[in-house]
Design a protein around this motif. Structure first.
Motif, short mmCIF file in Angstrom:
data_model
loop_
_atom_site.label_atom_id
_atom_site.label_comp_id
_atom_site.label_asym_id
_atom_site.label_seq_id
_atom_site.Cartn_x
_atom_site.Cartn_y
_atom_site.Cartn_z
N MET A 155 -131.19 20.22 35.76
CA MET A 155 -130.54 21.32 36.48
C MET A 155 -129.26 21.74 35.76
N ASN A 156 -129.01 23.07 35.70
CA ASN A 156 -127.78 23.48 35.01
C ASN A 156 -126.55 23.29 35.90
N GLU A 157 -125.37 23.44 35.29
CA GLU A 157 -124.10 23.14 35.98
C GLU A 157 -123.90 23.99 37.23
N LEU A 158 -124.24 25.29 37.11
CA LEU A 158 -124.02 26.19 38.24
C LEU A 158 -124.90 25.77 39.42
N ALA A 159 -126.16 25.47 39.12
CA ALA A 159 -127.08 25.05 40.20
C ALA A 159 -126.58 23.78 40.88
N ILE A 160 -126.09 22.84 40.07
CA ILE A 160 -125.57 21.58 40.64
C ILE A 160 -124.36 21.87 41.54
N THR A 161 -123.45 22.70 41.04
CA THR A 161 -122.25 23.01 41.83
C THR A 161 -122.64 23.68 43.16
N LEU A 162 -123.57 24.65 43.07
CA LEU A 162 -123.99 25.34 44.30
C LEU A 162 -124.67 24.38 45.27
N LEU A 163 -125.48 23.50 44.72
CA LEU A 163 -126.15 22.50 45.57
C LEU A 163 -125.12 21.58 46.23
N GLN A 164 -124.12 21.20 45.46
CA GLN A 164 -123.05 20.36 46.03
C GLN A 164 -122.36 21.09 47.18
N SER A 178 -119.88 16.94 36.59
CA SER A 178 -119.72 18.07 37.51
C SER A 178 -118.45 17.94 38.35
#
Lengths: 122, 417
Positions: free
Chosen positions: B1-10, B64
């Motif tokens: 998963m890319n960084e943006l997706a991880i941040t949004l998921l968080q 992240s």
């Protein structure tokens, strides 16, 4: 008038006790600071330590040590000597000299020596 | 998963779990902040990381965390700006001498007790990178905090704001807040300055900056803002004020105290005349409370780790932190309230209310961790202390006031207005 006197006496008493406590604590010695991130240099064969970065979480003399590729170790520091062990027979012992550490770590194939330089303070 | 997706998921997980826990704990009479903090702790290494380490490592990979930390810091800056906007100096004048006595004694007693506790804790939870003086002063400060916003909400929910008790508690908490921020600013400067000359220079610079804001920027804003309001849109005014907030936060960070002080000061100097302050609160509070503060609580949860309290001696330290915090704050406020003429029940209620530490304590503790004056172990202990002292307020207060209502004598809980 009564409240003013009460205020002045309570606050001055508090400040006096505070200053006395701060003065009396000057002689107390805390354990050496080893918390933070350390870059390890391993002298010998240790397959588990590929890019060995050691992160030490320090609370007083108690240490929680995470080394990339290895299990978590719990240990302590007394004077400048570190001793830590994990659940499996993984052990680490080291001596702190401020910005660097020197010691030995138990790998699967035996113990190896290492040095470590501080990358980041805790 | 890319960084943006991880941040949004968080963000999705943090906000959803924060709201769910807040809703759940409100059902048992706890303030929302308790639920949000609990959710943050549960998402950290103390619970989620322990129960599902692989999933935890996937959702919160170390790489992240700087992004999450930066977002939470921006959120905290906006929150402190709102706290400054809602700061009402008039409240501090509410109860006259009694308020000054209760609030200052309720600061100095836990502060001194915290310093005494530092004699025991320093060799057990700190290290040589922190001087005893910095450690003791910071511990004292963390013991003497009262959370004004939580206290105000507790009083409002119980319709106690316009009683003598409520009025005094609010005024004391307002004085406590200002005093605690000043003490914290001094401690941060002390830790960061290193030597007395640097400290003296920083104190002079910070004092000059505060005077500049109060005597030059505030009157300037009072003259300029109405004109800007007339000429530009609401977004234009918001952009102007938010720029001022970030400039002020950046200035105080560069001056050696934390960015949060600059944000608070920027809020405090916004003119109260007209609708500007109300509009700004409306615009900034919603997003801050719903998105940014839960991120801050999650970061707090990620930074604490109950697993670090490895043995019984550390749990004894944790118990002592809790005991000293409660006895110091409740005892100090109660004793002084009795001395200035409150009844036993009113004094107990004031003591319990002043013991509410809530979000403000979390802010102070995170500042302590940022500047390296508290270890993660002590951070964990003090976050637990903040949670317990805030959580115990409403059930005990309800109990005390329920008994008080049953035996209340005429005039004991009278309204002041």
């Amino acid at each position: 008038m009564r409240k003013t006197l009460l205020y002045i006496s309570l606050i001055s008493l508090g400040l006096a006790v505070e200053l006395a406590l701060l003065e009396s604590g000057k002689g107390i010695v805390a354990p050496p600071a080893v918390g933070g991130e350390w870059q390890m240099q391993v002298e010998g064969e240790c397959a588990e330590l590929r890019s060995p970065v050691m992160t030490i979480d320090q609370t007083g003399p108690r240490l929680e040590i995470l080394i990339s590729g290895m299990q978590k170790l719990n240990g302590s520091i007394a004077r400048n000597r570190i001793a830590a062990a994990g659940a499996a027979p993984v052990r680490l012992s080291a001596t702190s000299t401020g910005p660097s550490l020197r010691g030995r770590i138990q790998c699967r194939r035996g113990a190896v020596s290492f040095t470590a330089e501080r990358r980041r303070h805790e | 998963m890319n960084e943006l997706a991880i941040t949004l998921l968080q963000i999705i997980v943090i906000v959803a779990s924060g709201r769910a826990m807040a809703w759940l704990l409100r059902r048992v009479g706890q303030p929302a902040v308790i639920g949000e903090v609990t959710a943050g702790i549960l998402l950290g290494p103390s619970a989620f990381g322990l129960l599902a380490p692989d999933l935890f490592a996937r959702l919160f990979p170390p790489a992240s965390l700087p992004i999450l930390l930066a977002l939470s810091q921006i959120g905290l800056i906006l929150f402190m700006f709102v706290v400054g906007l809602e700061f009402a100096p008039d409240l501090m004048r509410g109860g006259g001498h009694s308020v000054v006595v209760i609030s200052h004694v309720s600061i100095i007693v836990p502060f001194v007790m915290g310093t005494a506790l530092a004699l025991y804790l320093y060799p057990r939870v700190s290290d040589q990178s922190v001087s005893f003086r910095s450690f003791a002063l910071f511990l004292g400060t963390s013991m003497s905090i009262t959370a004004f916003p939580v206290l105000a909400r507790i009083l409002a929910e119980r319709h106690l704001v316009r009683t003598r008790l409520g009025n005094t508690a609010i005024a004391c908490a307002a004085v406590d807040d200002v005093t605690a921020w000043c003490v914290l600013a001094f401690v941060v400067m002390l830790v960061r300055a290193g030597n007395p000359t640097h400290l003296a220079v920083r104190i002079v610079l910070v004092a000059a900056y505060v005077l500049l804001l109060v005597f030059a920027v505030r009157p300037f804003l009072a003259r300029v803002v109405p004109a800007i309001e007339r000429k530009t849109s609401a977004e234009g005014v918001l952009a102007f004020v938010l720029l001022m907030v970030f400039v002020s936060a950046c200035t105080t960070e560069l001056l050696g105290i934390h960015a949060l002080f600059g944000a608070f000061l920027a809020g405090a100097i916004v003119p109260r005349e007209g609708t500007l302050a109300t509009t700004l609160v409306t615009h900034t509070r919603g997003l801050t409370a719903v998105v940014f503060l839960p991120l801050f609580f999650a970061v707090t949860g990620l930074r604490m780790n109950i697993g670090l309290l490895q043995d019984r001696s550390l749990w004894i330290c944790c118990g002592l932190v809790l005991l000293v915090a409660i006895v110091g704050k409740v005892g100090g406020a109660m004793f002084s309230a009795l001395k200035v003429g409150f009844s036993w029940r009113e004094a107990t209620a004031i003591g319990l209310l002043m013991n509410t530490r809530g979000l403000m304590e979390m802010v102070v503790l995170n500042v302590g961790l940022d500047i390296g004056v508290v270890s993660r172990g002590l951070f964990t202990m003090t976050v637990l202390m903040a949670l317990v002292t805030t959580g115990m307020t409403t059930p005990l207060l309800d109990r005390v006031l329920h008994i008080a209502r049953e035996v209340e004598r005429p005039g004991e809980m009278e309204a002041v207005a």
